[in-house]
Design a protein around this motif. Structure first.
Motif, PDB file in Angstrom:
ATOM      1  N   ALA A 306     -27.552 -27.590 -40.695  1.00  0.00           N
ATOM      2  CA  ALA A 306     -27.034 -28.155 -41.945  1.00  0.00           C
ATOM      3  C   ALA A 306     -26.219 -27.138 -42.735  1.00  0.00           C
ATOM      4  O   ALA A 306     -25.249 -27.491 -43.411  1.00  0.00           O
ATOM      5  CB  ALA A 306     -28.192 -28.675 -42.796  1.00  0.00           C
ATOM      6  N   SER A 307     -26.619 -25.854 -42.636  1.00  0.00           N
ATOM      7  CA  SER A 307     -25.949 -24.816 -43.444  1.00  0.00           C
ATOM      8  C   SER A 307     -24.881 -24.040 -42.677  1.00  0.00           C
ATOM      9  O   SER A 307     -24.358 -23.041 -43.177  1.00  0.00           O
ATOM     10  CB  SER A 307     -26.995 -23.830 -43.972  1.00  0.00           C
ATOM     11  OG  SER A 307     -27.676 -23.182 -42.901  1.00  0.00           O
ATOM     12  N   SER A 308     -24.540 -24.494 -41.480  1.00  0.00           N
ATOM     13  CA  SER A 308     -23.566 -23.761 -40.668  1.00  0.00           C
ATOM     14  C   SER A 308     -22.194 -23.662 -41.330  1.00  0.00           C
ATOM     15  O   SER A 308     -21.436 -22.722 -41.085  1.00  0.00           O
ATOM     16  CB  SER A 308     -23.425 -24.422 -39.292  1.00  0.00           C
ATOM     17  OG  SER A 308     -22.974 -25.763 -39.429  1.00  0.00           O
ATOM     18  N   SER A 309     -21.858 -24.609 -42.190  1.00  0.00           N
ATOM     19  CA  SER A 309     -20.550 -24.597 -42.857  1.00  0.00           C
ATOM     20  C   SER A 309     -20.463 -23.569 -43.976  1.00  0.00           C
ATOM     21  O   SER A 309     -19.364 -23.275 -44.467  1.00  0.00           O
ATOM     22  CB  SER A 309     -20.252 -25.989 -43.431  1.00  0.00           C
ATOM     23  OG  SER A 309     -21.210 -26.329 -44.431  1.00  0.00           O
ATOM     24  N   VAL A 310     -21.597 -23.002 -44.398  1.00  0.00           N
ATOM     25  CA  VAL A 310     -21.595 -22.042 -45.512  1.00  0.00           C
ATOM     26  C   VAL A 310     -20.799 -20.797 -45.149  1.00  0.00           C
ATOM     27  O   VAL A 310     -20.128 -20.196 -45.992  1.00  0.00           O
ATOM     28  CB  VAL A 310     -23.040 -21.671 -45.916  1.00  0.00           C
ATOM     29  CG1 VAL A 310     -23.040 -20.590 -46.990  1.00  0.00           C
ATOM     30  CG2 VAL A 310     -23.770 -22.912 -46.419  1.00  0.00           C
ATOM     31  N   LYS A 311     -20.830 -20.411 -43.885  1.00  0.00           N
ATOM     32  CA  LYS A 311     -20.073 -19.241 -43.434  1.00  0.00           C
ATOM     33  C   LYS A 311     -18.578 -19.454 -43.662  1.00  0.00           C
ATOM     34  O   LYS A 311     -17.870 -18.563 -44.138  1.00  0.00           O
ATOM     35  CB  LYS A 311     -20.358 -18.965 -41.957  1.00  0.00           C
ATOM     36  CG  LYS A 311     -19.745 -17.686 -41.428  1.00  0.00           C
ATOM     37  CD  LYS A 311     -20.108 -17.445 -39.978  1.00  0.00           C
ATOM     38  CE  LYS A 311     -21.576 -17.124 -39.816  1.00  0.00           C
ATOM     39  NZ  LYS A 311     -21.900 -16.713 -38.422  1.00  0.00           N
ATOM     40  N   ILE A 325     -15.201  -8.397 -43.680  1.00  0.00           N
ATOM     41  CA  ILE A 325     -16.575  -7.971 -43.981  1.00  0.00           C
ATOM     42  C   ILE A 325     -17.570  -8.723 -43.106  1.00  0.00           C
ATOM     43  O   ILE A 325     -18.523  -8.138 -42.586  1.00  0.00           O
ATOM     44  CB  ILE A 325     -16.884  -8.184 -45.476  1.00  0.00           C
ATOM     45  CG1 ILE A 325     -16.151  -7.125 -46.309  1.00  0.00           C
ATOM     46  CG2 ILE A 325     -18.381  -8.128 -45.753  1.00  0.00           C
ATOM     47  CD1 ILE A 325     -16.212  -7.361 -47.793  1.00  0.00           C
ATOM     48  N   LEU A 326     -17.342 -10.013 -42.927  1.00  0.00           N
ATOM     49  CA  LEU A 326     -18.224 -10.818 -42.087  1.00  0.00           C
ATOM     50  C   LEU A 326     -18.213 -10.308 -40.648  1.00  0.00           C
ATOM     51  O   LEU A 326     -19.266 -10.171 -40.015  1.00  0.00           O
ATOM     52  CB  LEU A 326     -17.788 -12.282 -42.133  1.00  0.00           C
ATOM     53  CG  LEU A 326     -18.616 -13.270 -41.306  1.00  0.00           C
ATOM     54  CD1 LEU A 326     -20.075 -13.254 -41.728  1.00  0.00           C
ATOM     55  CD2 LEU A 326     -18.042 -14.680 -41.434  1.00  0.00           C
ATOM     56  N   GLU A 327     -17.028  -9.968 -40.144  1.00  0.00           N
ATOM     57  CA  GLU A 327     -16.921  -9.448 -38.775  1.00  0.00           C
ATOM     58  C   GLU A 327     -17.639  -8.113 -38.634  1.00  0.00           C
ATOM     59  O   GLU A 327     -18.349  -7.875 -37.649  1.00  0.00           O
ATOM     60  CB  GLU A 327     -15.447  -9.321 -38.381  1.00  0.00           C
ATOM     61  CG  GLU A 327     -14.749 -10.663 -38.207  1.00  0.00           C
ATOM     62  CD  GLU A 327     -13.250 -10.530 -38.009  1.00  0.00           C
ATOM     63  OE1 GLU A 327     -12.730  -9.389 -38.131  1.00  0.00           O
ATOM     64  OE2 GLU A 327     -12.586 -11.558 -37.743  1.00  0.00           O
ATOM     65  N   GLN A 328     -17.477  -7.232 -39.633  1.00  0.00           N
ATOM     66  CA  GLN A 328     -18.144  -5.937 -39.572  1.00  0.00           C
ATOM     67  C   GLN A 328     -19.652  -6.092 -39.703  1.00  0.00           C
ATOM     68  O   GLN A 328     -20.417  -5.404 -39.032  1.00  0.00           O
ATOM     69  CB  GLN A 328     -17.616  -5.012 -40.671  1.00  0.00           C
ATOM     70  CG  GLN A 328     -18.221  -3.620 -40.660  1.00  0.00           C
ATOM     71  CD  GLN A 328     -17.992  -2.893 -39.358  1.00  0.00           C
ATOM     72  OE1 GLN A 328     -16.857  -2.644 -38.975  1.00  0.00           O
ATOM     73  NE2 GLN A 328     -19.072  -2.554 -38.657  1.00  0.00           N
ATOM     74  N   MET A 329     -20.080  -7.020 -40.556  1.00  0.00           N
ATOM     75  CA  MET A 329     -21.512  -7.230 -40.737  1.00  0.00           C
ATOM     76  C   MET A 329     -22.146  -7.745 -39.447  1.00  0.00           C
ATOM     77  O   MET A 329     -23.254  -7.339 -39.079  1.00  0.00           O
ATOM     78  CB  MET A 329     -21.762  -8.205 -41.881  1.00  0.00           C
ATOM     79  CG  MET A 329     -23.243  -8.385 -42.209  1.00  0.00           C
ATOM     80  SD  MET A 329     -23.422  -9.225 -43.790  1.00  0.00           S
ATOM     81  CE  MET A 329     -25.199  -9.399 -43.879  1.00  0.00           C
ATOM     82  N   GLU A 330     -21.453  -8.632 -38.750  1.00  0.00           N
ATOM     83  CA  GLU A 330     -21.976  -9.130 -37.489  1.00  0.00           C
ATOM     84  C   GLU A 330     -22.103  -8.001 -36.474  1.00  0.00           C
ATOM     85  O   GLU A 330     -23.063  -7.959 -35.699  1.00  0.00           O
ATOM     86  CB  GLU A 330     -21.057 -10.246 -36.963  1.00  0.00           C
ATOM     87  CG  GLU A 330     -21.186 -11.543 -37.777  1.00  0.00           C
ATOM     88  CD  GLU A 330     -20.162 -12.603 -37.398  1.00  0.00           C
ATOM     89  OE1 GLU A 330     -19.152 -12.233 -36.734  1.00  0.00           O
ATOM     90  OE2 GLU A 330     -20.362 -13.779 -37.762  1.00  0.00           O
ATOM     91  N   ALA A 331     -21.147  -7.048 -36.478  1.00  0.00           N
ATOM     92  CA  ALA A 331     -21.237  -5.894 -35.591  1.00  0.00           C
ATOM     93  C   ALA A 331     -22.404  -5.005 -36.000  1.00  0.00           C
ATOM     94  O   ALA A 331     -23.135  -4.472 -35.141  1.00  0.00           O
ATOM     95  CB  ALA A 331     -19.917  -5.106 -35.644  1.00  0.00           C
TER      96      ALA A 331
END
Length: 339
Positions: A306-311, A325-331
């Motif tokens: 349900a919350s997948s769209s929040v990203k 920032i999101l890409e670096q955080m995932e790394a």
């Protein structure tokens, strides 16, 4: 005067001058937190104070929540230099620094304590990227640290987003947190913390979220019937200094602050081991009939989906900066998982 007497007098004079110089350079640093002295931020700030005062003539005065107004008032004082230090979560700074809301994104941060600790101490996002963003708002980012898994307190049990249809859940003043609870099916209701207990008591709202220790210490369980863990987030907070103050300090004081921050961070990560379990035991003892629910993965997946769209909404709010920032955080999180 004898040579011996003259030497003694000279040594006393030099010592007196050194003491006067030390006292002249001593400062009273003001540090505001969002919690009480006995709660996690207060324990952290107290450790910081102990290290500073043990290694200098400076004094640190800690202001617990409520003594200087609401969170927005405290942040304004920190930016203006009235406060030298402030501890505030991205839930409130998110309106000031939109990218900081990444720490509110559901189902991103790990649940394993070892991975959480590694991430907060080694993340490039925290140690390299965010200091630049905070500096643009006259703030020196000193540390970010976790305060425990977020739980949701409500009047009625729920297991699916459909169960939260029409349920008013108090959230911090973060647009992304509002979007998260909309995706969960609830009606997100931003409120200052000082109004939450009364709003729960009068049923103006039917729920709120916080780490377990805070639910226990603020007695939020008294106005709730159910406490539910859906595994969606870790409560994160940030310690900042007024940047003009920090940049104007001599190198030895900056080094002292970094030392105190490092020791306080190590201390608070260790301090929190078992804190959630202790808090649950206290809540059960105080209110035996309260329902404590932890959704299993089969039920959590409904909230994940349900919350997948929040990203995507985070990227829309923050643009290219947020995407990077999101890409670096995932790394960073992958590195923590590997660790």
């Amino acid at each position: 005067m004898s040579k011996k007497a003259w030497s003694l007098t000279t040594n006393i004079s030099v010592a007196a001058l050194a003491l006067c110089s030390l006292q002249a350079n001593a400062a009273n640093w003001r540090y505001a937190i969002e919690e009480s002295l006995s709660e996690v931020q207060g324990v952290y700030a107290t450790r910081f104070k102990e290290v500073v005062e043990a290694n200098s003539s400076h004094k640190v005065q800690i202001y617990p929540f409520g003594t200087l107004g609401e969170s927005v008032d405290v942040m304004e004082q920190a930016q203006a230099g009235i406060l030298q230090f402030v501890d505030q979560s991205p839930g409130f700074t998110g309106s000031l620094i939109p990218e900081a809301q990444i720490f509110l994104m559901p189902y991103v941060l790990p649940e394993k304590q070892s991975e959480i600790n590694y991430f907060f101490k080694n993340s490039k996002v925290i140690n390299e990227t965010f200091p630049k963003l905070y500096a643009e708002r006259d703030l020196e980012l000193l540390s970010m640290f976790p305060e425990g898994r977020v739980h949701i307190t409500t009047q009625q049990p729920f297991e699916t987003p459909e169960d939260l249809d029409g349920v008013k859940i108090r959230v911090m003043t973060s647009p992304l947190l509002v979007e998260t609870y909309k995706s969960f099916g609830a009606v997100p209701t931003p409120l200052p913390w000082g109004e939450v207990f009364g709003a729960m008591q009068t049923k103006m709202i039917q729920g709120q979220e916080n780490p377990m220790f805070y639910i226990e210490s603020t007695k939020m369980y008294e106005v709730s019937e159910v406490i539910t863990d859906i595994g969606h987030n870790i409560f994160t907070t940030a310690v900042m200094a007024n940047k003009r103050f920090y940049d104007g300090l001599p190198a030895e004081d900056q080094a002292l602050i970094q030392k105190a921050i490092g020791e306080a961070t190590d201390y608070i990560l260790e301090y929190q081991q078992g804190l959630e379990e202790e808090s649950i035991a206290k809540v059960k003892a105080a209110k035996p009939d309260i329902k404590l629910v932890s959704l299993d993965e089969d039920k959590r997946v409904r909230f994940r989906e349900a919350s997948s769209s929040v990203k995507e909404k985070f990227v829309t709010m923050t643009g290219d900066s947020g995407k990077a920032i999101l890409e670096q955080m995932e790394a960073d999180l992958q590195a923590a998982s590997g660790k």
